[in-house]
Design an enzyme around this catalytic site. Structure first.
Site, PDB file in Angstrom:
ATOM      1  N   ASP A   9       0.884  -1.181   0.000  1.00  0.00           N
ATOM      2  CA  ASP A   9       0.000   0.000   0.000  1.00  0.00           C
ATOM      3  C   ASP A   9       0.925   1.236   0.000  1.00  0.00           C
ATOM      4  OD1 ASP A   9       0.886  -0.529   2.672  1.00  0.00           O
ATOM      5  OD2 ASP A   9      -0.800   0.580   3.514  1.00  0.00           O
ATOM      6  N   HIS A  42       9.260  -0.464   9.199  1.00  0.00           N
ATOM      7  CA  HIS A  42       8.346  -1.611   9.244  1.00  0.00           C
ATOM      8  C   HIS A  42       8.489  -2.519   8.015  1.00  0.00           C
ATOM      9  CE1 HIS A  42       6.202   0.563  12.431  1.00  0.00           C
ATOM     10  NE2 HIS A  42       6.159   1.609  11.632  1.00  0.00           N
TER      11      HIS A  42
HETATM   12  C1  BDR Z   1       2.341  -0.324   8.759  1.00  0.00           C
HETATM   13  O1  BDR Z   1       1.257   0.548   8.487  1.00  0.00           O
HETATM   14  C2  BDR Z   1       1.531   1.310   7.336  1.00  0.00           C
HETATM   15  O2  BDR Z   1       1.188   2.646   7.565  1.00  0.00           O
HETATM   16  C3  BDR Z   1       2.997   1.180   7.065  1.00  0.00           C
HETATM   17  O3  BDR Z   1       3.268   1.278   5.676  1.00  0.00           O
HETATM   18  C4  BDR Z   1       3.317  -0.179   7.616  1.00  0.00           C
HETATM   19  O4  BDR Z   1       3.073  -1.168   6.649  1.00  0.00           O
HETATM   20  C5  BDR Z   1       2.896  -0.025  10.137  1.00  0.00           C
HETATM   21  O5  BDR Z   1       1.931  -0.223  11.136  1.00  0.00           O
HETATM   22 CA    CA Z   2       2.736  -0.594   4.306  1.00  0.00          CA
END
Ligand code: BDR
Ligand code: CA
Length: 321
Positions: free
Chosen positions: A10, A245
């Protein structure tokens, strides 16, 4: 055989860093990106995937359209907090040229299934957004559960609180039903959640190294990531950087020794106040066969070093101007 990597993104600043990490990793062959919704709408994420792979000098990477919203919903709207963290355009309001490529005609769901049929155990699937596409692929072709190599997902939180509520992490909270289907399906999966991703932090000191490369790719990575670091200064003051992340999930897919894992059969709560919580499945507590691993420890310095080396190499190899 080289592992066949599929990203499900995403895109999203840290998703963009996940693409960069994958492109800088000779151990894997990035055979496709499946678009999802979350940080941005599906179409914006796909636009970003095409534009970023072009900018980084990899127009051969195919991009597929996944589903635009959660399994049990009929629409999706970007949350204001997502726009604050990733920018309205998902890439920190940086301006990069649109690609002249289009996404592939085959649906993302069929691509997942076909890739598993073709490459079997060599396929490593890394979703760094909601689990909607993977759940849909499993619904359509449940046999892929036993045929795929592995899933390494960014999402969830087992030993720490969530980041959108006391229980829920953002990716899981977008579609807890899909996450629960994936977790209980028995597909071999490693959960790379907030337990470890909030231990891998990047600062402006590192992003400056990309800016110093003096080309468009380096400037893009530095400006985009500085936007993310600035947002973290508001949303998580005192953390001392931004959470890596999504690239950590790619790192673990390539080198599982970066994390210490707990073998456990997981579920996602889908009812009541704790909807979106990722936790052990009490019904499978005594099942000796554990289909999931949850990352609970990480070698952060080693990951950071891999992260900088790989992404800097990709940016350096992109066009000179
Ligand atoms: C996750 O949420 C999204 O906003 C970031 O891209 C990551 O995949 C972190 O909680
Ligand atoms: Ca993400």
């Amino acid at each position: 055989m080289t592992q066949k990597l599929i990203l499900d993104l995403d895109t999203g600043i840290d998703d963009a860093l996940a693409i960069s990490y994958a492109l800088g990793s000779p151990e894997v062959d990035l055979i496709g990106i499946v678009g999802t919704y979350g940080n941005v709408l599906l179409q914006q994420g796909i636009r970003n995937d095409l534009a970023i792979t072009d900018l980084l000098g990899h127009p051969e990477v195919k991009v597929y359209q996944g589903l635009p919203h959660a399994l049990k919903k009929d629409s999706f709207e970007v949350q204001p907090v997502s726009a604050f963290i990733h920018g309205q355009n998902g890439i920190g309001e940086t301006v990069i040229p649109d690609s002249d490529r289009e996404p592939e005609n085959e649906s993302g769901i069929d691509f997942i299934i076909d890739a598993v049929k073709t490459y079997g155990k060599d396929v490593v699937y890394v979703p760094t957004g909601p689990q909607t596409n993977l759940a849909a692929a499993i619904r359509k072709a449940p046999e892929i559960i036993g045929q795929i190599g592995k899933v390494v997902l960014m999402g969830g939180a087992l030993t720490v609180p969530g980041n959108v509520s006391a229980w829920a992490e953002a990716n899981i909270s977008q579609d807890p039903d899909a996450a629960d289907e994936v977790f209980r399906s028995g597909i071999p999966a490693t959960m790379v959640g907030l337990d470890v991703t909030l231990q891998t932090l990047l600062t402006r000191k590192e992003t400056e190294q990309w800016r110093q490369l003096g080309n468009a790719a380096g400037r893009f990575l530095a400006d985009m990531t500085d936007f993310y670091i600035k947002a973290y200064e508001t949303t998580a003051p005192g953390l001392g950087g931004c959470g890596l992340h999504d690239p950590l999930a790619v790192g673990v897919a390539i080198d599982p020794t970066l994390v210490a894992t707990l073998p456990i059969n997981m579920q996602t709560d889908v009812e009541g106040a704790t909807r979106g919580r990722t936790i052990g499945d009490p019904d499978k507590l005594n099942d000796p066969r554990k289909t999931m691993q949850v990352a609970v420890g990480v070698d952060a310095p080693r990951f950071l070093s891999e992260f900088m080396t790989r992404i800097t190499n990709v940016a350096r190899s992109a066009k000179a101007e």
